[in-house]
Scaffold this motif. Structure first.
Motif, PDB file in Angstrom:
ATOM      1  N   LYS A 178       6.673  -7.717   3.286  1.00 39.86           N
ATOM      2  CA  LYS A 178       7.999  -7.838   3.909  1.00 39.86           C
ATOM      3  C   LYS A 178       8.553  -9.006   4.780  1.00 39.86           C
ATOM      4  CE  LYS A 178       9.431  -2.572   3.076  1.00 39.86           C
ATOM      5  NZ  LYS A 178       9.877  -1.437   4.159  1.00 39.86           N
ATOM      6  N   ARG A 179       7.656  -9.081   5.046  1.00 42.81           N
ATOM      7  CA  ARG A 179       8.321 -10.146   6.629  1.00 42.81           C
ATOM      8  C   ARG A 179       8.077 -11.129   5.445  1.00 42.81           C
ATOM      9  NH1 ARG A 179       4.826  -7.181  10.506  1.00 42.81           N
ATOM     10  NH2 ARG A 179       6.565  -6.120  11.798  1.00 42.81           N
ATOM     11  N   LEU A 180       7.299 -11.734   4.731  1.00 41.46           N
ATOM     12  CA  LEU A 180       7.585 -13.196   3.321  1.00 41.46           C
ATOM     13  C   LEU A 180       8.275 -13.023   2.998  1.00 41.46           C
ATOM     14  CD1 LEU A 180       3.604 -13.702   3.785  1.00 41.46           C
ATOM     15  CD2 LEU A 180       5.698 -14.721   5.275  1.00 41.46           C
ATOM     16  N   GLY A 181       9.223 -11.935   2.178  1.00 44.48           N
ATOM     17  CA  GLY A 181       9.907 -11.827   1.052  1.00 44.48           C
ATOM     18  C   GLY A 181       9.304 -11.109  -0.199  1.00 44.48           C
ATOM     19  N   TRP A 182       7.677 -10.625   0.458  1.00 46.32           N
ATOM     20  CA  TRP A 182       7.021 -10.514  -1.488  1.00 46.32           C
ATOM     21  C   TRP A 182       7.540  -8.785  -1.665  1.00 46.32           C
ATOM     22  CZ3 TRP A 182       2.863 -13.753   0.088  1.00 46.32           C
ATOM     23  CH2 TRP A 182       2.850 -15.497   0.170  1.00 46.32           C
ATOM     24  N   GLN A 183       8.243  -7.880  -0.589  1.00 45.38           N
ATOM     25  CA  GLN A 183       7.789  -6.937  -1.331  1.00 45.38           C
ATOM     26  C   GLN A 183       8.129  -5.816  -2.618  1.00 45.38           C
ATOM     27  OE1 GLN A 183       9.884  -9.376   0.272  1.00 45.38           O
ATOM     28  NE2 GLN A 183      12.092  -7.261   0.531  1.00 45.38           N
ATOM     29  N   ASP A 184       9.018  -7.642  -3.234  1.00 47.08           N
ATOM     30  CA  ASP A 184       9.770  -7.176  -5.070  1.00 47.08           C
ATOM     31  C   ASP A 184       7.521  -6.755  -5.395  1.00 47.08           C
ATOM     32  OD1 ASP A 184       8.523  -9.482  -4.509  1.00 47.08           O
ATOM     33  OD2 ASP A 184      10.245 -10.128  -6.321  1.00 47.08           O
ATOM     34  N   LYS A 185       6.569  -7.162  -5.234  1.00 44.71           N
ATOM     35  CA  LYS A 185       5.618  -7.290  -5.715  1.00 44.71           C
ATOM     36  C   LYS A 185       4.901  -5.605  -5.503  1.00 44.71           C
ATOM     37  CE  LYS A 185       5.075 -12.207  -4.849  1.00 44.71           C
ATOM     38  NZ  LYS A 185       4.281 -13.283  -6.257  1.00 44.71           N
ATOM     39  N   ILE A 186       5.349  -4.919  -4.608  1.00 42.66           N
ATOM     40  CA  ILE A 186       4.762  -3.841  -4.152  1.00 42.66           C
ATOM     41  C   ILE A 186       4.946  -2.659  -5.409  1.00 42.66           C
ATOM     42  CG2 ILE A 186       4.939  -2.215  -3.407  1.00 42.66           C
ATOM     43  CD1 ILE A 186       5.789  -3.472  -0.494  1.00 42.66           C
ATOM     44  N   THR A 187       3.892  -2.657  -6.265  1.00 48.71           N
ATOM     45  CA  THR A 187       4.051  -1.781  -7.429  1.00 48.71           C
ATOM     46  C   THR A 187       4.554   0.296  -6.970  1.00 48.71           C
ATOM     47  OG1 THR A 187       2.207  -1.679  -8.447  1.00 48.71           O
ATOM     48  CG2 THR A 187       3.384  -3.119  -9.169  1.00 48.71           C
ATOM     49  N   GLN A 188       3.585   0.672  -5.665  1.00 49.94           N
ATOM     50  CA  GLN A 188       3.302   1.488  -5.463  1.00 49.94           C
ATOM     51  C   GLN A 188       3.006   1.645  -3.531  1.00 49.94           C
ATOM     52  OE1 GLN A 188       0.359   3.823  -6.205  1.00 49.94           O
ATOM     53  NE2 GLN A 188       1.088   5.777  -5.629  1.00 49.94           N
ATOM     54  N   VAL A 189       4.475   2.212  -2.799  1.00 50.58           N
ATOM     55  CA  VAL A 189       3.055   1.775  -1.170  1.00 50.58           C
ATOM     56  C   VAL A 189       2.746   3.875  -1.437  1.00 50.58           C
ATOM     57  CG1 VAL A 189       4.581   2.562   0.570  1.00 50.58           C
ATOM     58  CG2 VAL A 189       5.335   1.488  -0.256  1.00 50.58           C
ATOM     59  N   LEU A 190       1.759   3.671  -0.906  1.00 55.30           N
ATOM     60  CA  LEU A 190       0.447   4.898  -0.839  1.00 55.30           C
ATOM     61  C   LEU A 190       1.043   6.051  -0.239  1.00 55.30           C
ATOM     62  CD1 LEU A 190      -2.960   2.801  -0.938  1.00 55.30           C
ATOM     63  CD2 LEU A 190      -1.450   3.685  -2.756  1.00 55.30           C
ATOM     64  N   PRO A 191       0.879   7.184  -0.530  1.00 51.12           N
ATOM     65  CA  PRO A 191       1.367   7.999   0.191  1.00 51.12           C
ATOM     66  C   PRO A 191       0.463   8.106   1.325  1.00 51.12           C
ATOM     67  CG  PRO A 191       1.711   8.775  -2.563  1.00 51.12           C
ATOM     68  CD  PRO A 191       1.001   7.217  -1.864  1.00 51.12           C
ATOM     69  N   GLN A 192       0.614   8.447   2.527  1.00 51.81           N
ATOM     70  CA  GLN A 192       0.196   9.115   3.950  1.00 51.81           C
ATOM     71  C   GLN A 192      -0.846  10.371   3.190  1.00 51.81           C
ATOM     72  OE1 GLN A 192       1.037   8.854   7.448  1.00 51.81           O
ATOM     73  NE2 GLN A 192       2.356   6.764   7.348  1.00 51.81           N
ATOM     74  N   ASP A 193      -0.761  10.985   2.676  1.00 49.13           N
ATOM     75  CA  ASP A 193      -1.706  11.315   2.359  1.00 49.13           C
ATOM     76  C   ASP A 193      -3.037  11.516   1.698  1.00 49.13           C
ATOM     77  OD1 ASP A 193      -0.096  11.401  -0.166  1.00 49.13           O
ATOM     78  OD2 ASP A 193      -0.217  14.337  -0.413  1.00 49.13           O
ATOM     79  N   ILE A 194      -2.896  10.331   0.262  1.00 50.35           N
ATOM     80  CA  ILE A 194      -3.582   8.872  -0.314  1.00 50.35           C
ATOM     81  C   ILE A 194      -4.190   8.434   1.199  1.00 50.35           C
ATOM     82  CG2 ILE A 194      -4.348   7.689  -1.744  1.00 50.35           C
ATOM     83  CD1 ILE A 194      -2.213   8.623  -3.300  1.00 50.35           C
ATOM     84  N   CYS A 195      -3.497   8.293   1.679  1.00 48.72           N
ATOM     85  CA  CYS A 195      -4.035   6.747   3.304  1.00 48.72           C
ATOM     86  C   CYS A 195      -3.313   6.892   4.118  1.00 48.72           C
ATOM     87  CB  CYS A 195      -3.630   5.071   2.274  1.00 48.72           C
ATOM     88  SG  CYS A 195      -5.386   4.227   2.490  1.00 48.72           S
ATOM     89  N   LEU A 196      -4.176   6.906   4.986  1.00 45.54           N
ATOM     90  CA  LEU A 196      -3.078   7.211   6.282  1.00 45.54           C
ATOM     91  C   LEU A 196      -3.336   5.264   7.264  1.00 45.54           C
ATOM     92  CD1 LEU A 196      -4.825  10.212   8.313  1.00 45.54           C
ATOM     93  CD2 LEU A 196      -1.874   9.153   8.131  1.00 45.54           C
ATOM     94  N   PRO A 197      -2.184   5.028   7.052  1.00 45.70           N
ATOM     95  CA  PRO A 197      -2.422   3.632   8.157  1.00 45.70           C
ATOM     96  C   PRO A 197      -3.460   3.098   8.610  1.00 45.70           C
ATOM     97  CG  PRO A 197       0.037   4.427   8.380  1.00 45.70           C
ATOM     98  CD  PRO A 197      -1.272   5.375   8.085  1.00 45.70           C
ATOM     99  N   ALA A 198      -3.311   1.296   9.446  1.00 49.05           N
ATOM    100  CA  ALA A 198      -4.523   1.379  10.693  1.00 49.05           C
ATOM    101  C   ALA A 198      -3.350   1.711  11.477  1.00 49.05           C
ATOM    102  CB  ALA A 198      -5.021  -0.229  10.331  1.00 49.05           C
ATOM    103  N   VAL A 199      -4.511   1.594  12.358  1.00 46.74           N
ATOM    104  CA  VAL A 199      -3.568   1.624  14.233  1.00 46.74           C
ATOM    105  C   VAL A 199      -2.567   0.588  14.700  1.00 46.74           C
ATOM    106  CG1 VAL A 199      -4.169   0.984  16.667  1.00 46.74           C
ATOM    107  CG2 VAL A 199      -5.369   3.285  15.274  1.00 46.74           C
ATOM    108  N   GLY A 200      -1.229   0.628  14.576  1.00 47.96           N
ATOM    109  CA  GLY A 200      -0.244  -0.576  15.384  1.00 47.96           C
ATOM    110  C   GLY A 200      -0.004  -1.161  14.031  1.00 47.96           C
ATOM    111  N   GLN A 201      -0.110  -0.871  12.675  1.00 44.67           N
ATOM    112  CA  GLN A 201      -0.190  -1.132  11.605  1.00 44.67           C
ATOM    113  C   GLN A 201       1.866  -1.436  11.405  1.00 44.67           C
ATOM    114  OE1 GLN A 201      -2.472  -1.417   8.037  1.00 44.67           O
ATOM    115  NE2 GLN A 201       0.200  -0.661   7.085  1.00 44.67           N
ATOM    116  N   GLY A 202       2.230  -2.284  11.024  1.00 42.12           N
ATOM    117  CA  GLY A 202       3.822  -2.698  10.164  1.00 42.12           C
ATOM    118  C   GLY A 202       4.067  -3.509  12.111  1.00 42.12           C
ATOM    119  N   ALA A 203       3.382  -3.088  13.048  1.00 39.28           N
ATOM    120  CA  ALA A 203       4.407  -3.650  14.768  1.00 39.28           C
ATOM    121  C   ALA A 203       3.382  -4.741  14.536  1.00 39.28           C
ATOM    122  CB  ALA A 203       4.147  -2.770  15.553  1.00 39.28           C
TER     123      ALA A 203
END
Length: 310
Positions: free
Chosen positions: A175-200
């Motif tokens: 998102k920060r680089l303006g490349w969010q159109d490349k994302i084909t799926q945001v993984l649901p958290q029941d499949i993949c919990l994020p890393a500590v601090g991810q996104g900040a």
């Protein structure tokens, strides 16, 4: 304010430069008379690109040289992705500010298949993260996971060259680089919990540099800080660096902090996953408590096996 100039240390990748420039722009907007400059510093993690992160020592790889420059007075602050930050900082440094989290999610990118469910049996997926690998294998044990290192553009090129059927990257960086159109799926958290601090973003500065600390206070987002402090407390208790498959997500809604975490074996075959809620101000205690609960319920055995095999 006596200070007329402030120097920000940054890595040279596109994403690191975006992050450093973003913070520099925020500082200039807040203090129009301040001269803000960037100093590029190459870190160990930027030099070693052909070895999995877990094998060369984990998180401090992307911060150590910046911290040395800060302690030596070459730079006044450094901007990091918070997920790259070790839970223990060197003596004399602290997190002066944590910015509002953009998006903690993991992005799946697969132009041919779109989602993880649509992947054919034995599809080849690229990620440099044991956390993503273990959680993906838990969901789809048939997948072949290959190591994917390098800057975001390098990783995307490897996908385009056909080395992988799909790759996983952090939503926030794209998102920060303006490349969010490349994302084909945001993984649901029941499949993949994020890393500590991810996104900040984390702004690191010298703990005795009172003027700079006061200057940077406006960048701090309190709700994000409470949530990520709970995540970091959890990680510190479990003592996991980059090389342990742990996912953690802290969220604050209606003044309640909910912390969810998972500890996995590398092959994803075993997982301990729990959730806890409480006051945001008690986030660190919640993190420690949840970690202890999960370690006692089998997490410790999983981590011990990882150490033996590491």
């Amino acid at each position: 304010m006596k200070r007329k100039k402030i120097t920000i240390g940054t890595r040279g990748s596109k994403l690191a430069l975006w992050q450093a420039n973003h913070i520099a722009d925020c500082i200039r907007a807040q203090y129009p008379d301040m001269d803000v400059e960037l100093l590029h510093i190459v870190t160990t993690g930027d030099k070693i690109l052909d070895v999995p992160l877990a094998k060369i020592g984990g998180k401090g790889l992307f911060t150590k040289e910046l911290e040395t420059a800060m302690l030596g007075g070459e730079i006044d602050l450094a901007v990091h992705s918070l997920k790259d930050m070790p839970t223990e900082l060197p003596e004399g440094l602290l997190l002066a500010a944590i910015t509002e989290r953009v998006d903690a999610g993991d992005a799946f990118i697969s132009p041919n298949y779109g989602t993880v469910d649509n992947l054919p049996q034995g599809a080849r997926i690229g990620t440099s993260s044991l956390r993503r690998k273990a959680q993906l294998l838990k969901y789809r044990p048939d997948l072949k996971i290959g190591d994917l290192r390098g800057n975001l553009d390098t990783r995307l090129n490897k996908l385009e060259n056909g080395e992988f059927d799909g790759i996983i990257l952090a939503v926030a960086g794209l998102k920060r680089l303006g490349w969010q159109d490349k994302i084909t799926q945001v993984l649901p958290q029941d499949i993949c919990l994020p890393a500590v601090g991810q996104g900040a973003l984390a702004i690191e500065a010298r703990s005795n540099d009172i003027e700079v600390l006061e200057m940077l206070a406006f960048l701090n987002h309190q709700e994000t800080r409470w949530a990520v402090e709970a995540e970091r407390a959890y990680l510190a208790e479990v003592e996991g660096g980059c090389q342990i498959p742990i996912g953690v997500s802290g969220k604050i809604e209606q003044e309640v902090l909910t912390l969810e975490a998972a500890i996995l074996s590398v092959d994803g075959a075993r997982q301990i996953r729990q959730i806890i809620s409480g006051s945001p101000q008690e986030g660190k205690k919640l993190g420690h408590y949840l970690a202890q609960q999960m370690l006692d319920q089998g997490g410790r055995e999983i981590l011990q096996e990882l150490e033996v095999n590491h």
